[in-house]
Write an enzyme that holds these catalytic residues in place. Structure first.
Site, PDB file in Angstrom:
ATOM      1  N   GLU A   1     -82.429-101.164  41.477  1.00 54.04           N
ATOM      2  CA  GLU A   1     -81.750-101.312  42.763  1.00 54.04           C
ATOM      3  C   GLU A   1     -82.755-101.060  43.877  1.00 54.04           C
ATOM      4  O   GLU A   1     -83.921-100.745  43.615  1.00 54.04           O
ATOM      5  CB  GLU A   1     -80.557-100.358  42.865  1.00 54.04           C
ATOM      6  CG  GLU A   1     -79.437-100.705  41.893  1.00 54.04           C
ATOM      7  CD  GLU A   1     -78.182 -99.858  42.080  1.00 54.04           C
ATOM      8  OE1 GLU A   1     -78.111 -99.084  43.050  1.00 54.04           O
ATOM      9  OE2 GLU A   1     -77.288 -99.966  41.235  1.00 54.04           O
TER      10      GLU A   1
ATOM     11  N   HIS B   1     -73.911 -99.069  53.679  1.00 52.76           N
ATOM     12  CA  HIS B   1     -74.293 -99.997  52.608  1.00 52.76           C
ATOM     13  C   HIS B   1     -74.335-101.405  53.198  1.00 52.76           C
ATOM     14  O   HIS B   1     -73.424-101.802  53.917  1.00 52.76           O
ATOM     15  CB  HIS B   1     -73.269 -99.940  51.468  1.00 52.76           C
ATOM     16  CG  HIS B   1     -73.803-100.503  50.194  1.00 52.76           C
ATOM     17  ND1 HIS B   1     -74.036-101.842  50.018  1.00 52.76           N
ATOM     18  CD2 HIS B   1     -74.173 -99.902  49.032  1.00 52.76           C
ATOM     19  CE1 HIS B   1     -74.512-102.045  48.796  1.00 52.76           C
ATOM     20  NE2 HIS B   1     -74.612-100.882  48.182  1.00 52.76           N
TER      21      HIS B   1
ATOM     22  N   ARG C   1     -81.776 -99.238  51.951  1.00 49.61           N
ATOM     23  CA  ARG C   1     -80.501 -99.734  52.485  1.00 49.61           C
ATOM     24  C   ARG C   1     -80.456 -99.803  54.003  1.00 49.61           C
ATOM     25  O   ARG C   1     -79.897-100.730  54.579  1.00 49.61           O
ATOM     26  CB  ARG C   1     -79.365 -98.831  52.004  1.00 49.61           C
ATOM     27  CG  ARG C   1     -79.068 -99.061  50.571  1.00 49.61           C
ATOM     28  CD  ARG C   1     -77.983 -98.182  50.062  1.00 49.61           C
ATOM     29  NE  ARG C   1     -77.796 -98.534  48.661  1.00 49.61           N
ATOM     30  CZ  ARG C   1     -76.978 -97.931  47.832  1.00 49.61           C
ATOM     31  NH1 ARG C   1     -76.245 -96.922  48.257  1.00 49.61           N
ATOM     32  NH2 ARG C   1     -76.869 -98.325  46.596  1.00 49.61           N
TER      33      ARG C   1
ATOM     34  N   HIS D   1     -70.904 -95.716  53.823  1.00 48.23           N
ATOM     35  CA  HIS D   1     -70.860 -95.635  52.356  1.00 48.23           C
ATOM     36  C   HIS D   1     -71.100 -94.234  51.825  1.00 48.23           C
ATOM     37  O   HIS D   1     -70.370 -93.758  50.953  1.00 48.23           O
ATOM     38  CB  HIS D   1     -71.926 -96.583  51.806  1.00 48.23           C
ATOM     39  CG  HIS D   1     -71.942 -96.701  50.323  1.00 48.23           C
ATOM     40  ND1 HIS D   1     -70.855 -97.149  49.608  1.00 48.23           N
ATOM     41  CD2 HIS D   1     -72.914 -96.443  49.405  1.00 48.23           C
ATOM     42  CE1 HIS D   1     -71.162 -97.163  48.316  1.00 48.23           C
ATOM     43  NE2 HIS D   1     -72.388 -96.719  48.173  1.00 48.23           N
TER      44      HIS D   1
ATOM     45  N   ARG E   1     -80.401 -91.779  51.075  1.00 47.10           N
ATOM     46  CA  ARG E   1     -80.266 -91.594  49.635  1.00 47.10           C
ATOM     47  C   ARG E   1     -80.836 -92.794  48.881  1.00 47.10           C
ATOM     48  O   ARG E   1     -80.551 -93.949  49.224  1.00 47.10           O
ATOM     49  CB  ARG E   1     -78.782 -91.452  49.295  1.00 47.10           C
ATOM     50  CG  ARG E   1     -78.480 -91.460  47.821  1.00 47.10           C
ATOM     51  CD  ARG E   1     -76.981 -91.470  47.605  1.00 47.10           C
ATOM     52  NE  ARG E   1     -76.380 -92.720  48.018  1.00 47.10           N
ATOM     53  CZ  ARG E   1     -75.709 -93.540  47.208  1.00 47.10           C
ATOM     54  NH1 ARG E   1     -75.550 -93.235  45.942  1.00 47.10           N
ATOM     55  NH2 ARG E   1     -75.172 -94.646  47.660  1.00 47.10           N
TER      56      ARG E   1
HETATM   57  C1  LIG Z   1     -67.605 -98.104  46.226  1.00 48.15           C
HETATM   58  C2  LIG Z   1     -68.625 -97.065  45.882  1.00 48.15           C
HETATM   59  C3  LIG Z   1     -69.652 -97.366  45.004  1.00 48.15           C
HETATM   60  C4  LIG Z   1     -70.607 -96.402  44.672  1.00 48.15           C
HETATM   61  N1  LIG Z   1     -71.563 -96.711  43.753  1.00 48.15           N
HETATM   62  C5  LIG Z   1     -72.428 -95.744  43.351  1.00 48.15           C
HETATM   63  C6  LIG Z   1     -73.355 -95.975  42.293  1.00 48.15           C
HETATM   64  O1  LIG Z   1     -73.397 -97.052  41.706  1.00 48.15           O
HETATM   65  N2  LIG Z   1     -74.188 -94.955  41.939  1.00 48.15           N
HETATM   66  C7  LIG Z   1     -74.187 -93.744  42.556  1.00 48.15           C
HETATM   67  O2  LIG Z   1     -74.967 -92.850  42.193  1.00 48.15           O
HETATM   68  N3  LIG Z   1     -73.293 -93.501  43.547  1.00 48.15           N
HETATM   69  C8  LIG Z   1     -72.418 -94.449  43.943  1.00 48.15           C
HETATM   70  N4  LIG Z   1     -71.518 -94.179  44.938  1.00 48.15           N
HETATM   71  C9  LIG Z   1     -71.468 -92.828  45.503  1.00 48.15           C
HETATM   72  C10 LIG Z   1     -70.849 -91.880  44.491  1.00 48.15           C
HETATM   73  O3  LIG Z   1     -69.765 -92.523  43.879  1.00 48.15           O
HETATM   74  C11 LIG Z   1     -70.346 -90.599  45.154  1.00 48.15           C
HETATM   75  O4  LIG Z   1     -71.315 -90.062  46.006  1.00 48.15           O
HETATM   76  C12 LIG Z   1     -70.010 -89.550  44.105  1.00 48.15           C
HETATM   77  O5  LIG Z   1     -69.155 -90.113  43.139  1.00 48.15           O
HETATM   78  C13 LIG Z   1     -69.364 -88.346  44.758  1.00 48.15           C
HETATM   79  O6  LIG Z   1     -68.864 -87.505  43.757  1.00 48.15           O
HETATM   80  P1  LIG Z   1     -68.151 -86.148  44.150  1.00 48.15           P
HETATM   81  O7  LIG Z   1     -67.764 -85.517  42.879  1.00 48.15           O
HETATM   82  O8  LIG Z   1     -69.008 -85.398  45.079  1.00 48.15           O
HETATM   83  O9  LIG Z   1     -66.882 -86.594  45.015  1.00 48.15           O
HETATM   84  P2  LIG Z   1     -65.680 -87.645  44.696  1.00 48.15           P
HETATM   85  O10 LIG Z   1     -65.958 -88.420  43.479  1.00 48.15           O
HETATM   86  O11 LIG Z   1     -65.470 -88.402  45.932  1.00 48.15           O
HETATM   87  O12 LIG Z   1     -64.463 -86.672  44.422  1.00 48.15           O
HETATM   88  C14 LIG Z   1     -63.859 -85.963  45.465  1.00 48.15           C
HETATM   89  C15 LIG Z   1     -62.623 -85.268  44.929  1.00 48.15           C
HETATM   90  O13 LIG Z   1     -62.165 -84.319  45.901  1.00 48.15           O
HETATM   91  C16 LIG Z   1     -60.771 -84.423  46.043  1.00 48.15           C
HETATM   92  N5  LIG Z   1     -60.410 -83.907  47.367  1.00 48.15           N
HETATM   93  C17 LIG Z   1     -60.882 -84.274  48.581  1.00 48.15           C
HETATM   94  N6  LIG Z   1     -60.316 -83.527  49.536  1.00 48.15           N
HETATM   95  C18 LIG Z   1     -59.473 -82.663  48.932  1.00 48.15           C
HETATM   96  C19 LIG Z   1     -58.593 -81.647  49.380  1.00 48.15           C
HETATM   97  N7  LIG Z   1     -58.449 -81.343  50.678  1.00 48.15           N
HETATM   98  N8  LIG Z   1     -57.855 -80.972  48.467  1.00 48.15           N
HETATM   99  C20 LIG Z   1     -57.962 -81.249  47.134  1.00 48.15           C
HETATM  100  N9  LIG Z   1     -58.797 -82.202  46.656  1.00 48.15           N
HETATM  101  C21 LIG Z   1     -59.532 -82.896  47.540  1.00 48.15           C
HETATM  102  C22 LIG Z   1     -60.477 -85.890  45.823  1.00 48.15           C
HETATM  103  O14 LIG Z   1     -59.118 -86.063  45.516  1.00 48.15           O
HETATM  104  C23 LIG Z   1     -61.426 -86.162  44.658  1.00 48.15           C
HETATM  105  O15 LIG Z   1     -60.827 -85.733  43.449  1.00 48.15           O
HETATM  106  C24 LIG Z   1     -70.550 -95.132  45.278  1.00 48.15           C
HETATM  107  C25 LIG Z   1     -69.522 -94.830  46.175  1.00 48.15           C
HETATM  108  C26 LIG Z   1     -68.566 -95.773  46.471  1.00 48.15           C
HETATM  109  C27 LIG Z   1     -67.470 -95.427  47.434  1.00 48.15           C
END
Ligand SMILES: Cc1cc2nc3c(=O)[nH]c(=O)nc-3n(C[C@H](O)[C@H](O)[C@H](O)COP(=O)(O)OP(=O)(O)OC[C@H]3O[C@@H](n4cnc5c(N)ncnc54)[C@H](O)[C@@H]3O)c2cc1C
Length: 563
Positions: free
Chosen positions: A109, A225, A271, A335, A370
């Protein structure tokens, strides 16, 4: 009372829960069903250097280069060094990455010097990792899930976080005490009108952290993005960078490639460079209205596009588009949040009992930009590290007292009121449009000051209606969006240069005196530009003496201020 409270069930929260379960009872809280998160929508893959020392070194270099002078080298080294072990664990827990026979397939990528990105089910990597992690977590007797619960406030006792106030969909409140609490609440793309993020990504964790006394850093660094699907009225569905990794070109309305003129890596440039080049190209030749930009894969040979990108192909088919036949209209969208709650290398914030990991946290690994596919890896590596630190630190702290002794760091009641809810939604709609216009891809002082004034009015409007808003989730999300927007605007105003994802028309150059200098935002609305040693002061490994960690975090001094 639980031993450990994990707010969020994305990759960071679930990975942390797996380690925490070895040390006590864990409650994992999610705002919606447990799979709904940014993690679930991650497409392209997870970057990991599994080929030994030179592979790790080149992953580190690519991460440093993409971060444009703001990456904390120590944090990035941990990311790339511990990544392979964490990914091996994922394999052991049943994650099915795409393979050719026994060999794991890898793609490339933007800004990666080699193909090192593992993927699953073609373009559904996050969903597969989330599935596997949730399955093992569910089988752990020490892990419980609370779905459709919103954390609306952190419970404080003598400057220490001792749990959270949760509200269900009807607004009923429940106080959960814990020995240590992890924010794993993900990003905040929903502060912008154009975003690839799902509805849960409203930045709640940042609001909770600020109110508890934590510090946010690098909030101006929001990644846009380049290639979200751009069809009026259709959500900004992400068209993964892996499409460009497999040979897709960006072309203007006349069908001409333009990235050749911009960067030697062309479509695979970082990006921020690609996204800005697209905006500039869309206004080429003095156009008043933006012209269209397309992703063109029609000349790619040697791969079966519907097999390699099944999810994307399915979504496009719903809109009568085909990768092998059509040029796909694209535009940039908010993004990924590089900044967030400031932590040390083990997820500790400056507030006792409060930890952060994943997109909500700022460990320093991403700097100003990132590297693609490094965020899933960050969630794994730092989710695991935060969990270890939680287990260690909670041994040193007294068991939290009963709920009568714990006060909420934020107080508001909410009752059902349809009209108030509609007004709240209108205010949030205005906020998101304002943020896209005033703090989006191309920024300048005039527009950001305009944004600051508009935000004051929106904030007053929200304050006047929040007491009668329909549910606590809506009220929490509204306040979170306001606080995140304020932090982002103030930090963007304070950084008078262009670097990484932060581009200012009025300061188009990098200012070398701001290299390794980070914006630090506090709840009183102040921003300080402080050097990276402010992080270094609080960095420590869990192997070190843990007893003095909390005092040291609080004492963490800045090494100098440039404004
Ligand atoms: C469309 C898309 C494509 C992507 N593609 C990639 C990729 O190919 N590779 C890569 O490395 N990254 C990618 N990313 C980024 C990556 O997905 C995220 O940065 C990563 O998954 C974040 O993980 P996390 O566990 O920090 O948060 P998240 O996976 O966002 O989880 C957050 C959690 O917190 C909970 N939450 C939020 N607020 C509250 C609250 N007040 N009370 C209780 N629960 C709450 C939500 O319900 C959820 O369960 C992508 C992102 C998107 C949107």
């Amino acid at each position: 009372m639980v031993d450990f409270l994990v707010l969020g069930a994305g990759i960071a929260g679930l990975r942390a829960a797996m380690t925490l379960a070895e040390h006590g009872r864990v409650l994992v809280v999610t705002k919606e069903a447990r799979w709904e998160s940014n993690t679930h929508y991650a497409q392209g893959g997870i970057a990991v250097a599994m080929g030994g020392a030179s592979d790790v070194a080149s992953h580190l270099q690519d991460t440093l280069d993409a971060g444009d002078g703001l990456v904390d080298r120590a944090a990035a080294e941990i990311l790339v060094r511990e990544g392979p072990e964490r990914v091996d664990e994922l394999l052991k827990w049943g994650t099915h990455f795409d393979r050719n026979g026994e060999t794991l397939l890898r793609t490339r990528e933007g800004a990666h010097s080699v193909a090192r990105i593992l993927h699953a089910n073609g373009d559904a990597t996050g969903a597969e990792i989330g599935r596997a992690l949730a399955a093992v977590a569910q089988s752990e007797k020490n892990i419980e899930f609370a779905e459709w619960m919103t954390a609306c406030a952190l419970l404080m006792d003598d400057q220490r976080v001792v749990g959270a106030e949760l509200r269900d969909a009807e607004g009923r409140s429940q106080h959960v005490l814990s020995r240590a609490t992890l924010l794993a609440t993900g990003g905040a793309g929903q502060v912008f009108s154009e975003t690839t993020n799902p509805a849960v990504a409203t930045g709640d964790g940042l609001l909770l952290a600020l109110r508890a006394g934590a510090v946010l850093v690098d909030m101006e660094m929001y990644q846009f993005h380049p290639t979200a699907l751009s069809i009026p009225g259709v959500p900004r569905f992400l068209l993964s960078e892996a499409l460009r990794g497999e040979g897709a070109h960006l072309v203007n309305a006349a069908g001409k490639r333009f990235m050749e003129r911009v960067h030697p890596l062309m479509e695979l440039a970082p990006r921020d460079i690609v996204a800005r080049a697209m905006v500039k190209e869309s206004f080429a030749d003095g156009a008043k209205q933006p012209g269209k930009i397309f992703l063109d894969m029609r000349s790619v040979r040697g791969i079966q596009l519907t097999e390699r990108f099944p999810g994307i192909s399915r979504f496009l088919a719903e809109h009568r588009l085909r990768l092998d036949r059509d040029r796909i209209p694209v535009s940039p969208a908010a993004h990924y949040m590089m900044g967030g709650v400031k932590t040390d290398l083990c997820g500790r914030t400056n507030v006792a009992g409060l930890f952060a990991a994943g997109e909500v946290a700022a460990t320093g690994v991403h700097g100003a930009n990132r590297l693609a596919s490094n965020s899933l890896l960050e969630g794994l590596v730092f989710g695991a590290r935060a969990a270890k630190a939680m287990a260690i630190d909670s041994e040193q702290l007294p068991i939290p007292k009963t709920r009568e002794d714990a006060s909420s760091s934020q107080q508001w009641m909410a009752v059902s009121n349809v009209e108030a809810n509609e007004r709240l939604e209108a205010a949030i709609h205005a906020l998101r449009g304002m943020m896209w216009r005033c703090a989006g891809l191309l920024r300048d002082a005039e527009r950001m000051h305009e944004g600051r004034e508009a935000l004051k009015k929106i904030s007053e409007e929200v304050c006047s209606i929040q007491n009668s808003a329909s549910t606590s989730r809506v009220a929490t999300e509204a306040r979170a969006r306001i606080e995140v927007s304020r932090a982002l605007l103030e930090c963007a105003i304070a950084r008078c240069e262009s670097r990484g994802a932060h581009y200012r028309n009025d300061f188009p150059q990098k200012n070398s005196t701001l290299e390794r200098i980070h914006t630090h935002y506090r709840a009183d609305g102040t921003v300080k530009l402080e050097c990276f040693d402010a992080f270094a002061e609080v960095h420590r490994d869990e192997e070190n003496d843990s007893k003095s960690s909390i005092q040291r975090m609080t004492a963490g001094a800045a090494c100098g201020s440039v404004s």
